[in-house]
Structures are given as structure tokens and as C-alpha cells.
Design a protein around this motif. Structure first.
Motif, PDB file in Angstrom:
ATOM      1  N   GLU A 179     -33.011  32.593  41.548  1.00 28.25           N
ATOM      2  CA  GLU A 179     -32.361  31.516  40.803  1.00 28.25           C
ATOM      3  C   GLU A 179     -33.181  30.224  40.829  1.00 28.25           C
ATOM      4  O   GLU A 179     -33.142  29.445  39.873  1.00 28.25           O
ATOM      5  CB  GLU A 179     -30.961  31.280  41.360  1.00 28.25           C
ATOM      6  N   LEU A 180     -33.910  29.999  41.909  1.00 28.63           N
ATOM      7  CA  LEU A 180     -34.769  28.807  41.946  1.00 28.63           C
ATOM      8  C   LEU A 180     -35.880  28.897  40.898  1.00 28.63           C
ATOM      9  O   LEU A 180     -36.056  27.956  40.095  1.00 28.63           O
ATOM     10  CB  LEU A 180     -35.336  28.617  43.349  1.00 28.63           C
ATOM     11  N   GLY A 233     -34.407  28.474  37.479  1.00 28.13           N
ATOM     12  CA  GLY A 233     -34.121  27.080  37.184  1.00 28.13           C
ATOM     13  C   GLY A 233     -35.362  26.301  36.834  1.00 28.13           C
ATOM     14  O   GLY A 233     -35.361  25.483  35.899  1.00 28.13           O
ATOM     15  N   GLY A 283     -30.943  23.813  34.964  1.00 29.98           N
ATOM     16  CA  GLY A 283     -32.096  24.306  35.714  1.00 29.98           C
ATOM     17  C   GLY A 283     -32.482  23.380  36.846  1.00 29.98           C
ATOM     18  O   GLY A 283     -32.827  23.832  37.947  1.00 29.98           O
ATOM     19  N   HIS A 305     -30.499  21.436  38.561  1.00 28.02           N
ATOM     20  CA  HIS A 305     -29.532  21.616  39.642  1.00 28.02           C
ATOM     21  C   HIS A 305     -29.809  22.902  40.427  1.00 28.02           C
ATOM     22  O   HIS A 305     -29.636  22.937  41.646  1.00 28.02           O
ATOM     23  CB  HIS A 305     -28.111  21.641  39.077  1.00 28.02           C
ATOM     24  N   LEU A 306     -30.224  23.954  39.725  1.00 30.02           N
ATOM     25  CA  LEU A 306     -30.541  25.200  40.419  1.00 30.02           C
ATOM     26  C   LEU A 306     -31.727  25.025  41.371  1.00 30.02           C
ATOM     27  O   LEU A 306     -31.702  25.518  42.512  1.00 30.02           O
ATOM     28  CB  LEU A 306     -30.851  26.302  39.394  1.00 30.02           C
ATOM     29  N   HIS A 356     -30.907  25.243  45.354  1.00 28.67           N
ATOM     30  CA  HIS A 356     -31.399  26.400  46.100  1.00 28.67           C
ATOM     31  C   HIS A 356     -32.549  26.045  47.037  1.00 28.67           C
ATOM     32  O   HIS A 356     -32.765  26.747  48.033  1.00 28.67           O
ATOM     33  CB  HIS A 356     -31.800  27.516  45.138  1.00 28.67           C
ATOM     34  N   LEU A 406     -27.169  33.679  34.698  1.00 28.00           N
ATOM     35  CA  LEU A 406     -26.976  32.857  35.898  1.00 28.00           C
ATOM     36  C   LEU A 406     -25.501  32.620  36.180  1.00 28.00           C
ATOM     37  O   LEU A 406     -25.074  32.618  37.347  1.00 28.00           O
ATOM     38  CB  LEU A 406     -27.714  31.533  35.745  1.00 28.00           C
ATOM     39  N   HIS A 465     -23.659  33.810  39.653  1.00 28.19           N
ATOM     40  CA  HIS A 465     -22.987  32.827  40.502  1.00 28.19           C
ATOM     41  C   HIS A 465     -21.509  33.170  40.691  1.00 28.19           C
ATOM     42  O   HIS A 465     -20.955  32.964  41.771  1.00 28.19           O
ATOM     43  CB  HIS A 465     -23.129  31.425  39.902  1.00 28.19           C
ATOM     44  N   THR A 508     -22.722  24.385  46.684  1.00 30.41           N
ATOM     45  CA  THR A 508     -23.887  24.564  45.817  1.00 30.41           C
ATOM     46  C   THR A 508     -23.562  25.442  44.619  1.00 30.41           C
ATOM     47  O   THR A 508     -23.893  25.113  43.472  1.00 30.41           O
ATOM     48  CB  THR A 508     -25.048  25.183  46.615  1.00 30.41           C
ATOM     49  N   HIS A 549     -23.462  24.645  40.528  1.00 24.78           N
ATOM     50  CA  HIS A 549     -24.271  25.375  39.550  1.00 24.78           C
ATOM     51  C   HIS A 549     -23.400  25.989  38.461  1.00 24.78           C
ATOM     52  O   HIS A 549     -23.769  25.974  37.277  1.00 24.78           O
ATOM     53  CB  HIS A 549     -25.089  26.454  40.263  1.00 24.78           C
ATOM     54  N   LEU A 562     -23.828  25.161  34.507  1.00 25.08           N
ATOM     55  CA  LEU A 562     -24.081  26.238  33.546  1.00 25.08           C
ATOM     56  C   LEU A 562     -23.017  26.250  32.451  1.00 25.08           C
ATOM     57  O   LEU A 562     -23.321  26.449  31.273  1.00 25.08           O
ATOM     58  CB  LEU A 562     -24.130  27.583  34.270  1.00 25.08           C
TER      59      LEU A 562
END
Length: 245
Positions: free
Chosen positions: A70-71, A74, A90, A92-93, A97, A146, A150, A179, A183, A187
Motif C-alpha cells: 500500500e505504501l 500510494g 496516495g 495519506h497512504l 504506512h 485499496l 483496507h 491509520t 485511509h 479513498l
């Protein structure tokens, strides 16, 4: 005389057998394998922060795996997405993370757990799918892949936060909850999430029929009575501000 002795022996034998049958469930239930408590005890190891169960260990690994795909997803969105909303998600991801990965590595080190260094095959497939897409197709794939991922880890976080007996894992679950919710919110703010598809996927995986009150019909019901405190106590806490509709 011999018949009397035989009769007595038979009676005693029958009584012993009956008592044994009655006692068996009492002494055997707590020790037999296959019960929930037996399975929990068998899968748990002692640590200075409390018992560490198989579910706890699985959760720690999944938090690490989430960040491993996910990092970069993002970061890719920040670089490639046409819209500012997807770029913001992205961002925020990446930030979320990066921080959560530091926390999970610290927890794993203290618990002596080995963590993966690469996303799993399914996660790598999602990254490849995003890399191959472009434009609006890319944005929709990003938001929905994503958001679905999540949502699934969100339910695991709730389970672990509720059931873990390990204080390190409990704190990690609290951190992950904040977190992941952030996310999910970002999203959904893109306006690209397909909620019908999410609901259909969840329904397809359900094993029980849905329950709940009947659907509304006819005139609107009367307003429910507000839930408010009684008496003259003074309360100091305040509700958190709402972040959405």
C-alpha cells in the motif's frame, strides 16, 4: 452363597460403570482437544506483555504486508494520478504506512517475530495491475483495490483489538485502526469507490442469512426519544467532531 457373591459383584460393577460415565464429561471436558480454550492455549506463547496467540501473530504479519504494497501504491498515485483527490489519498497512504511500518517492526522485534520483506503474490499482482493501468481506469482501480483491502483488514483489527491478551499487540491494533480509518476516509473522498461491489462481495462471502428490522413502509415512524443523561451530574468530555456525512 456363590450366586449371592456374583450378584453383589455385578451390582458393584454396574455402580462403578455408572459413576464413571457420569464423571467422564466432568474431568475430560476441560482437557479434551478441539475446544475453543484448548485451541487458544495450544496456539499461544507466553511473553512479558501477555499471551501471544496465533491470531495476534497473523495480525502483526498482515500489518507489515499491508504496508509493503500500500505504501508503494500510494507513492505511485502521488506521481501518476490525474486528480488531486487521488493524489491526496496516495499521500495519506505513504505517510500512514511509513509510520505504521515503524511501529510494527518495533513490536515484532520485541516479540521475536520474523516479518516478510516483500508483498505476497496477490498484493504484487495488485501492484502490477495498477502499474499497467492509466488515466481514469487507473484511478478507479486504485480507489477500489485499496478500499477493498483496507475494509478487510479493518475487520481483523477490530477482532484483534477486542480479543488479544497481549498489550503490545493491543496498542498496535489501536494504531492500525486510526491509520486504516484515515485511509478508508481518504479513498472514499475520491468519489470513485464502488460501494455496490463492496456490498456484493461481502454478501457472497457471508455464511448466514442477514437479520435486522423489517424495511420501512407506510408513514414515517414517530421520532425516537433522545438518549440523554438524567440527574444533575457535570460531564467534561466532548464528542469528537464529525468528519463526514
Amino acid at each position: 452363597m456363590f450366586r449371592r457373591i456374583n450378584g453383589t459383584v455385578l451390582i458393584i460393577t454396574a455402580l462403578v460403570a455408572t459413576l464413571g460415565a457420569l464423571a467422564f464429561p466432568v474431568w475430560s471436558y476441560g482437557d479434551r482437544s478441539g475446544t475453543g480454550q484448548a485451541n487458544l492455549d495450544a496456539s499461544s506463547v507466553a511473553t512479558r506483555w501477555g499471551p501471544l496467540s496465533a491470531t495476534d501473530r497473523d495480525f502483526v504479519v498482515k500489518v507489515r504486508l499491508a504496508g509493503l504494497w500500500e505504501l508503494p501504491a500510494g507513492q505511485q498515485a502521488v506521481d501518476r494520478a490525474p486528480s488531486e483527490a487521488v493524489k491526496a489519498a496516495g499521500d495519506h497512504l505513504v505517510v500512514g504506512h511509513t509510520d505504521l511500518d515503524r511501529r510494527v517492526r518495533d513490536v515484532a522485534a520485541q516479540l521475536g517475530l520474523e516479518l516478510p520483506n516483500q508483498p505476497n503474490e496477490q498484493q504484487q499482482g495488485w501492484l502490477d495491475e495498477l502499474t499497467a493501468a492509466s488515466g481514469e481506469t487507473y484511478q478507479r482501480k486504485f480507489a477500489n483495490l485499496l478500499r477493498a483491502a483496507h475494509g478487510k483488514v479493518f475487520s481483523l483489527i477490530a477482532q484483534v483489538r477486542h480479543t488479544t491478551r497481549n498489550s503490545l499487540v493491543r496498542q498496535l491494533a489501536s494504531d492500525a485502526n486510526q491509520t486504516v480509518l484515515d485511509h478508508i476516509t481518504m479513498l472514499e473522498a475520491t468519489g470513485l469507490v464502488d460501494f455496490d461491489a463492496l456490498a456484493a462481495e461481502a454478501a457472497a462471502q457471508a455464511t448466514a442469512s442477514p437479520t435486522g428490522p423489517p424495511p420501512p413502509s407506510g408513514p414515517l415512524p414517530a421520532d425516537p426519544v433522545p438518549a440523554t443523561p438524567s440527574g444533575d451530574q457535570s460531564f467534561t468530555s466532548r464528542p469528537k467532531p464529525r468528519t463526514g456525512t
